[in-house]
Design an enzyme around this catalytic site. Structure first.
Site, PDB file in Angstrom:
ATOM      1  N   ARG A  64       0.608  -1.071   0.276  1.00  0.00           N
ATOM      2  CA  ARG A  64      -0.282  -0.082   0.088  1.00  0.00           C
ATOM      3  C   ARG A  64       0.930   0.680  -0.245  1.00  0.00           C
ATOM      4  NH1 ARG A  64      -4.688   1.216   4.321  1.00  0.00           N
ATOM      5  NH2 ARG A  64      -2.944   1.165   6.285  1.00  0.00           N
TER       6      ARG A  64
ATOM      7  N   ASP B 208      -3.925   3.148  13.681  1.00  0.00           N
ATOM      8  CA  ASP B 208      -2.722   3.673  12.571  1.00  0.00           C
ATOM      9  C   ASP B 208      -3.623   5.270  12.554  1.00  0.00           C
ATOM     10  OD1 ASP B 208      -5.687   3.972  11.030  1.00  0.00           O
ATOM     11  OD2 ASP B 208      -3.973   1.697   9.465  1.00  0.00           O
TER      12      ASP B 208
END
Length: 540
Positions: free
Chosen positions: A169, A453
């Site tokens: 990602r 996150d």
């Protein structure tokens, strides 16, 4: 073969890193420079288009499926390209940053896929950006091991056949990479992450029986997916690999993308692998886009917005139906629990919740789901094994029973829950603790037994902002105001100081994190992304 011309990219304000020359080769930088030259102008136009669309939502307080792409949705004949063998069974995926220890543990975890994250689980220090790439190269060449300096424990890769398939990602379109510039201008972080990884590993991955696979974050429209498709076509030609080798899974983690799922798959159809249903970023996007839409768009505490909320059910069921109609994988959300080594009862309760969540996803037709910790892999695996058996996926479940109207996706007031004072306190607590770690270069942080996150910090600060601007009155009679947020933040900062001690407090970035959280939570001019002002304060 003649040597490549010197790259027009400049590395600026960056301390030299060990072995960086293996990543920042002239040939790799020349490729990134060409990506930047060809595609950054269009990226800039699409970022401007985001702002225009947000202004339209502010004016209308609504969204709808696009009339101009109705023919694509109505055409039942098109499908995405068949999944390559390495991506056909995705029943459990583990996520995490690309530090050396995580790289080994994630590949060894027993999950079918590892989302190797340069985005929300990674603070984009130059060290994380460059050495994360090096760790992946080392993993593919089996030149990786790690010994924990504190415990002395050593880590090494299992045999190749037991390793997870990597889906990498890159950063979202909005972030720049200040340490790589072209004619004085930073290169978009997405092109740096994608470019370095693709250039070094595309052929190597093909030789391993896999390929360059990507997760695309924070996509807001099918036009942004079209840009990625153009990048893939160019990149495959540039390094001389067959068209269609790249596969991309798009995170549907913005409210605007939820209205364009079919169009996103259509734009990427030769390179599409599936769609993923996020949670915190999706809620953050709802707040961001409908923040001036009045009381009916005010979200309750984040922990009260489960995936069973009516508007979240509409989103996830539409995603499964859309993916399976087009032959793509539907990947479910995150189980973020971090098992406690001290409290078996906490683990028991949490594991039951994780099992219920994964049972629901498998029952709804998802082909796989995310976990944040290796201990959760067997739990999620059991849920999907029970439904899939020996089948690699359940794309044959078309979910034609699902019918979602445009208004269902934004029916926030269908949820019977309200913001609470404890919710405000939790948002402040988690926001400060996450931002402090991020400013020290850590993007994946265990807070209160959950792996958090950047999306966590985004929803936390967005909720504080929304509740204050909506004048929410909590159950204890207190009104959400800037003064109340400052009071709670001061109390939490003092509590952290007591909890960790003066020495650790002084060594951290606690005051800085407190100040940044209040800045983005209280500023009348709502910041599009917390990571933009935070990046200005990130050292390294």
């Amino acid at each position: 073969m003649s040597a490549p011309a010197p790259s027009p990219l400049a590395v600026v304000d960056a301390e030299p890193l060990p072995r960086q020359e293996e990543v920042l080769t002239e040939a790799a930088l020349a490729f990134v420079a060409e990506l930047h030259r060809r595609f950054t102008p269009r990226r800039d136009e699409l970022l401007a288009r985001r702002a225009e669309r947000r202004a339209e939502i502010a004016r209308t307080s609504t969204l709808d499926f696009l009339p101009e792409t109705a023919a694509i949705r109505a055409d039942d004949s098109w499908k995405v390209a068949p999944a390559p063998a390495a991506l056909n069974d995705r029943r459990v995926e583990i996520t995490g940053p690309t530090d050396r220890k995580m790289t080994i543990n994630a590949l060894n975890s027993g999950a079918r896929v590892w989302l190797a994250d340069f985005e929300d689980a990674s603070a984009p220090t130059w060290e994380n950006v460059v050495l994360g790439q090096l760790n992946l190269i080392d993993a593919y060449t089996r030149n990786i091991d790690f010994t924990d300096p504190r415990s002395g424990k050593s880590y090494a890769l299992k045999p190749a056949g037991e390793l997870a398939t990597v889906v990498m990602r890159p950063r979202g379109w909005h972030l720049e990479e200040r340490h790589l510039t072209f004619e004085g201008r930073p290169v978009p972080g997405a092109l740096v992450d994608f470019g370095l990884y693709f250039f070094h590993n595309a052929q190597r991955l093909i030789d391993l029986g896999k390929g360059p696979y990507f997760y695309l974050p924070k996509t807001e429209s099918h036009l942004e997916a079209r840009l990625w498709n153009e990048i893939f076509v160019f990149a495959q030609d540039y390094v001389g690999i067959p068209q269609g080798t790249v596969r991309a899974t798009v995170l549907i983690e913005t409210i605007t993308a939820a209205y364009e799922m079919e169009e996103i798959l259509y734009e990427l159809r030769d390179h599409a692998a599936g769609l993923n249903a996020g949670r915190w970023d999706y809620l953050f996007s709802i707040v961001k886009n409908f923040r001036d839409g009045g009381a009916k768009f005010v979200l309750p505490d984040r922990n009260a917005v489960t995936m069973t909320a009516p508007f979240m059910r509409a989103y996830t069921e539409l995603l499964v139906r859309t993916c399976h109609k087009r032959g793509a994988h539907a990947i479910g959300g995150m189980a973020a629990f971090i098992p406690s080594r001290k409290d078996a009862e906490v683990n028991k309760v949490a594991f039951e919740k994780v099992k219920a969540d994964k049972d629901r996803e498998a029952g709804d037709g998802f082909d796989g789901s995310w976990v944040a910790h290796p201990d959760l892999v067997p739990i999620a695996m059991a849920s999907f094994d029970a439904v899939l058996g020996e089948k690699p996926n359940q794309k044959d479940r078309l979910r034609e029973d699902v019918s979602v109207a445009a208004g269902d996706l934004i029916a926030i007031d269908s949820l019977d829950a309200k913001p609470t004072y404890d919710g405000l306190r939790n948002a402040v607590q988690v926001g400060i603790r996450y931002i402090e770690a991020w400013l020290r270069g850590l993007g994946a942080v265990a807070i209160f037994n959950l792996m958090e996150d950047a999306a966590t910090a985004e929803i936390s600060r967005s909720q504080i902002w929304q509740w204050i601007n909506a004048g929410v009155v909590f159950e204890n009679g207190e009104t959400a105001t800037p003064e109340l947020a400052r009071k709670v933040a001061a109390e939490e900062l003092a509590a952290i100081r007591v909890e960790i001690g003066e020495e650790a407090f002084a060594a951290g970035k606690w005051q800085q994190a407190h100040d940044l959280l209040l800045h983005v939570s209280l500023d009348a001019d709502y910041a599009d992304f917390l990571t933009l002002p935070a990046y200005e304060q990130l050292v390294g």
